[in-house]
Design an enzyme around this catalytic site. Structure first.
Site, PDB file in Angstrom:
ATOM      1  N   THR A  11       0.670  -0.994   0.194  1.00  0.00           N
ATOM      2  CA  THR A  11       0.036  -0.394   0.044  1.00  0.00           C
ATOM      3  C   THR A  11       0.983   1.092  -0.156  1.00  0.00           C
ATOM      4  OG1 THR A  11       0.158  -0.295   2.299  1.00  0.00           O
ATOM      5  CG2 THR A  11      -1.974  -0.785   1.295  1.00  0.00           C
ATOM      6  N   GLY A  12       1.782   1.326   0.051  1.00  0.00           N
ATOM      7  CA  GLY A  12       2.763   2.086   0.641  1.00  0.00           C
ATOM      8  C   GLY A  12       2.991   3.326  -0.810  1.00  0.00           C
ATOM      9  N   ARG A 112      21.360  -4.625   3.240  1.00  0.00           N
ATOM     10  CA  ARG A 112      21.998  -4.269   1.990  1.00  0.00           C
ATOM     11  C   ARG A 112      23.932  -4.503   1.998  1.00  0.00           C
ATOM     12  NH1 ARG A 112      19.661   1.104   1.135  1.00  0.00           N
ATOM     13  NH2 ARG A 112      17.655   0.824  -0.162  1.00  0.00           N
ATOM     14  N   CYS A 149      17.987   4.637  -3.705  1.00  0.00           N
ATOM     15  CA  CYS A 149      17.251   5.161  -4.334  1.00  0.00           C
ATOM     16  C   CYS A 149      18.161   6.515  -5.264  1.00  0.00           C
ATOM     17  CB  CYS A 149      15.989   6.569  -4.857  1.00  0.00           C
ATOM     18  SG  CYS A 149      15.936   6.968  -2.691  1.00  0.00           S
ATOM     19  N   GLN A 175      16.813  15.589  -3.521  1.00  0.00           N
ATOM     20  CA  GLN A 175      15.225  14.662  -3.764  1.00  0.00           C
ATOM     21  C   GLN A 175      13.653  15.295  -3.897  1.00  0.00           C
ATOM     22  OE1 GLN A 175      19.369  11.770  -1.480  1.00  0.00           O
ATOM     23  NE2 GLN A 175      17.013  10.858  -1.949  1.00  0.00           N
ATOM     24  N   SER A 178       8.841  12.116  -2.519  1.00  0.00           N
ATOM     25  CA  SER A 178       7.629  10.498  -3.351  1.00  0.00           C
ATOM     26  C   SER A 178       8.787   9.660  -2.189  1.00  0.00           C
ATOM     27  CB  SER A 178       7.656   9.970  -4.448  1.00  0.00           C
ATOM     28  OG  SER A 178       9.181  10.302  -5.288  1.00  0.00           O
ATOM     29  N   LYS A 204      23.996   6.061   3.750  1.00  0.00           N
ATOM     30  CA  LYS A 204      24.104   4.706   2.685  1.00  0.00           C
ATOM     31  C   LYS A 204      24.486   5.767   0.988  1.00  0.00           C
ATOM     32  CE  LYS A 204      19.388   4.138   4.200  1.00  0.00           C
ATOM     33  NZ  LYS A 204      17.977   4.720   4.042  1.00  0.00           N
ATOM     34  N   ARG A 234      16.323  17.152   1.107  1.00  0.00           N
ATOM     35  CA  ARG A 234      14.800  17.473  -0.037  1.00  0.00           C
ATOM     36  C   ARG A 234      13.959  18.728   0.043  1.00  0.00           C
ATOM     37  NH1 ARG A 234      13.933  12.201  -0.700  1.00  0.00           N
ATOM     38  NH2 ARG A 234      13.887  11.847   1.720  1.00  0.00           N
ATOM     39  N   HIS A 241      15.050  12.008  -8.420  1.00  0.00           N
ATOM     40  CA  HIS A 241      16.047  12.949  -8.098  1.00  0.00           C
ATOM     41  C   HIS A 241      17.155  13.883  -9.198  1.00  0.00           C
ATOM     42  CE1 HIS A 241      14.039  10.659  -4.291  1.00  0.00           C
ATOM     43  NE2 HIS A 241      15.347  10.586  -3.617  1.00  0.00           N
ATOM     44  N   ASN A 326      13.726   7.798  -8.615  1.00  0.00           N
ATOM     45  CA  ASN A 326      13.845   6.880  -7.392  1.00  0.00           C
ATOM     46  C   ASN A 326      12.779   6.441  -6.651  1.00  0.00           C
ATOM     47  OD1 ASN A 326      11.377   9.651  -7.247  1.00  0.00           O
ATOM     48  ND2 ASN A 326      11.257   8.350  -4.831  1.00  0.00           N
TER      49      ASN A 326
END
Ligand SMILES: NC(=O)c1ccc[n+]([C@@H]2O[C@H](COP(=O)([O-])OP(=O)(O)OC[C@H]3O[C@@H](n4cnc5c(N)ncnc54)[C@H](OP(=O)(O)O)[C@@H]3O)[C@@H](O)[C@H]2O)c1
Length: 348
Positions: A11-12, A112, A149, A175, A178, A204, A234, A241, A326
């Site tokens: 649902t995201g 990851r 992303c 970025q 979303s 990251k 952001r 992005h 992204n």
């Protein structure tokens, strides 16, 4: 050849992108939708706050949402699992699935950086998928991740330049909202504003890029030795992005050579979500832009190409900009491409 797929976090923001990209997929049938317990038993079409324009795809409208129980996976005969869960929950659920012999293609950061888990971008580090053999021996199943992303765009643009010896990268990101999921960043924080902080993003970008560009040696990936200094912000943009990249090489390299290398990167043949050109170079003075370039690529691979532009040389530094979508190349599309690659190369 067709495989039954489950989707965690359906649902995201990212889950919805998966739903859209898996519609009529030639390899995968989406059979099981998982979200949090409060949605259990509800119809997807009624329950989801659909963010991707038009309407919820017909094929999932009447599907029931389930909570996370292994019996659901057994009942539907699930072969592969796509995951779009927040990292803390992914850690538990993806680990459990792996221990029960399932194959998971994950968007989450939870696994990851584990030594036996690849961050796969098949156009640039396909051999890293060999790591799944170690996981299979240890756990029964395996997890393949795609990168964060913003990292995916940077890694794709840098990969064709690896042989020049990239010494240092300064990357500044702009970025899209979303990227923070739904409802994500509060509107009062982002409307007409820029937030120069995204939790853990800068670290990251540094760690994941080094691993992605690294070489598989025996049973682990040896990092590509590049220093990456990332500054992540952001901005009030919906999707895509933008990144400003400044590079220093170990030897002198000309802009035209770099553009040629990026342009000559080949797409993977026979995989529905693989773009013909993983990196597209633009020469206009004001490209790439999120609105004009985030959806570069054709058909199923729309949004899978990274677009670069505004190349310039300043002494020993080369500067360019890039755009990556992204939730497509930086998310659902990347996972789906990884699954297509795994299936086509005998790993499923
Ligand atoms: N957005 C991006 O551009 C992007 C890019 C790369 C990677 N990622 C990663 O992808 C993952 C998902 O991100 P997102 O942006 O889609 O977040 P999101 O919009 O907040 O969606 C989270 C999803 O996880 C589900 N969920 C939460 N708790 C759960 C639980 N206990 N059991 C089962 N399902 C649960 C939510 O279900 P409910 O709706 O029922 O709460 C929802 O479907 C994150 O790990 C993120 O870091 C995102």
């Amino acid at each position: 050849m067709r495989k039954n797929a489950a989707l965690l976090g359906a649902t995201g923001a990212m889950g919805q992108r998966f739903v859209k990209m898996l519609e009529k997929h030639p390899f995968f049938d989406l059979r099981l939708l998982i979200a949090s317990e409060q949605r259990k038993g509800k119809k997807y079409g009624k329950e989801v706050r659909w963010l991707l324009g038009s309407d919820v795809p017909e094929y999932v409208k009447d599907m029931e949402i389930h909570d996370f129980k292994l019996t659901n996976f057994e009942r539907e005969g699930i072969d592969i699992v796509f995951s779009a869960l927040p990292a803390d929950i992914a850690r538990e659920y993806e680990g459990k699935l792996r221990e029960h012999g399932y194959t998971v293609f994950s968007n989450s950061s939870a696994y990851r950086m584990e030594r036996d888990v690849p961050i796969l971008i098949p156009e640039i580090n396909a051999e890293h998928i060999e790591l799944v053999k170690l996981q299979k021996e240890r756990y029964g199943g395996y997890i393949v991740t795609n990168s964060n992303c913003s990292t995916s765009g940077l890694a794709l643009a840098l990969a064709p330049l690896r042989n020049y010896g990239i010494e240092r990268v300064f990357v500044t990101t702009y970025q899209a909202v979303s990227g923070a999921g739904y409802p994500g960043v509060a509107s009062l924080d982002i409307c007409g504003n820029i937030v120069p902080y995204i939790k853990r993003e800068e670290e990251k970008m540094r760690r994941e890029t080094r691993k992605i560009l690294g070489k598989l040696e025996k049973d682990e990936v040896k990092d590509y030795p590049v220093d990456i200094i990332a500054s992540c912000a952001r901005v009030p943009v919906r999707d895509g992005h933008l990144e400003a990249v400044v590079l220093k090489f170990r030897k002198d390299v000309e802009v035209e050579e770099i553009k040629r290398k990026m342009e000559s990167m080949k797409g993977l043949e026979g995989l529905p979500t693989a773009p013909a050109k993983p990196v597209i170079v633009r020469d206009e003075e004001d490209r790439p832009q999120p609105i004009l370039d985030a959806y570069a690529g054709e058909g199923r691979a729309r949004g899978m190409s990274v677009v670069t532009g505004r190349f310039a040389k300043f002494g020993e530094y080369i500067r360019f900009y890039l755009i990556v979508h992204n939730t497509i190349r930086g998310g659902a599309g990347a996972s789906i491409l990884n699954a297509e690659y795994a299936l086509s190369n005998g790993y499923l």
